[in-house]
Design an enzyme around this catalytic site. Structure first.
Site, short mmCIF file in Angstrom:
data_model
loop_
_atom_site.label_atom_id
_atom_site.label_comp_id
_atom_site.label_asym_id
_atom_site.label_seq_id
_atom_site.Cartn_x
_atom_site.Cartn_y
_atom_site.Cartn_z
N SER A 145 0.85 -1.19 0.00
CA SER A 145 0.00 0.00 0.00
C SER A 145 0.88 1.24 0.00
CB SER A 145 -0.95 0.06 1.20
OG SER A 145 -1.48 1.36 1.40
N TYR A 158 -2.26 1.76 10.87
CA TYR A 158 -2.18 1.08 9.57
C TYR A 158 -0.86 1.42 8.88
CZ TYR A 158 -3.62 -0.32 4.82
OH TYR A 158 -3.70 -0.90 3.58
#
Length: 282
Positions: A145, A158
């Site tokens: 990501s 995250y």
């Protein structure tokens, strides 16, 4: 690694989203597949979708919690036992919980680090030594990501997990190169993609309690939902990943603008400033 047909791939997080798209793409390339996830219904649906896509390769599934080292080791043992080899390993499983750095609970960090980081580390430890011993071409794709390159406001936990997953990918690539291995590594860094990651709580372990969120944190989660809903088709991400495998690219972006964002972030950091987060505007 240009030829995929007839080879074997492993995909974690294969029940939905990018993982499902990777399975469908690799299956259409003629690869045999071992698919893993904690969601049995979604995993079975992915396998059924492959009936009309896969080019004759064998498809196996296994319920696997990638945060559990023993479960990933069992996945590897079964994969090598059934197929005898692994040529592409996709450490793809990932979860998201939004929240500020000072309101995110230890359980939030434990969950995301367990899946997003330790899932990748367990995959490396369980599969890579035997992939090296094969002495064949091979590739490890870690779904990192862009949050592993640009820290997300309201998503610090995250980002912590994804920054660490990016570091693990880079270190793995360097270790393999220094060892003279034929394996290559891709850090796949998607931006907003139309997946269910905004509702990861559906697979959150029951023993990890969910703290009550502040009103603006709840609103931010809604913004994330909107951005994800309008995001890229996962099939495009899978196509970029396969291109990265064939071209032996280490860093693969999926969205225009993130390359320039990385340059701007480096310049801001060198100047001692706080970088902006380009993903909010992509």
């Amino acid at each position: 690694m240009r030829e995929l047909s007839g080879k074997i791939a492993v995909v974690t997080g294969a029940a939905s989203g990018i993982g499902r798209a990777l399975a469908l793409r690799l299956g259409s390339e003629g690869m045999a597949l071992m698919l893993a996830d904690v969601d049995p219904g979604g995993l079975a649906e992915t396998a059924s979708l492959l009936d009309g896509v896969s080019d004759g390769g064998k498809i196996l599934t296994q319920i696997t919690d990638v945060s559990d080292a023993a479960a990933v080791q069992h996945l590897a043992d079964r994969t090598f036992g059934e197929f005898g080899a692994v040529h592409v390993l996709c450490n793809n499983a990932g979860v998201l919980q939004t929240g500020r750095m000072w309101t995110s609970e230890p359980e939030d960090f434990a969950w995301m680090l367990g899946v997003n980081l330790w899932g990748t580390l367990h995959g490396i430890r369980a599969f890579v030594p035997r992939m090296i011993a094969q002495d064949t071409e091979g590739h490890i794709v870690n779904t990192v990501s862009v949050a592993g390159l640009f820290a997300i406001p309201f998503g610090g936990a995250y980002s912590v997990s994804k920054y660490a997953a990016f570091a693990a990918s880079q270190a793995l690539a360097q270790d393999l190169a220094l060892a003279g291995s034929r394996l290559r590594v891709t850090a796949l860094c998607p931006g907003w993609v139309k997946t269910g990651i905004g509702h990861s709580d559906r697979v959150r372990p029951e023993n990890l309690t969910v703290a009550e969120r502040a009103e603006d944190e709840v609103a931010t989660a809604g913004v994330v939902d909107d951005l994800v809903e309008g995001g890229m088709d996962p099939a495009e991400v899978a196509l970029a990943a396969v291109r990265g495998i064939r071209e032996e690219r280490f860093l693969v972006f999926t969205h225009a603008g993130h390359e320039e964002g990385l340059r701007e972030q480096a310049e801001a950091l060198i100047a001692g400033g706080l970088p902006s987060f380009p993903l909010l505007n992509s």
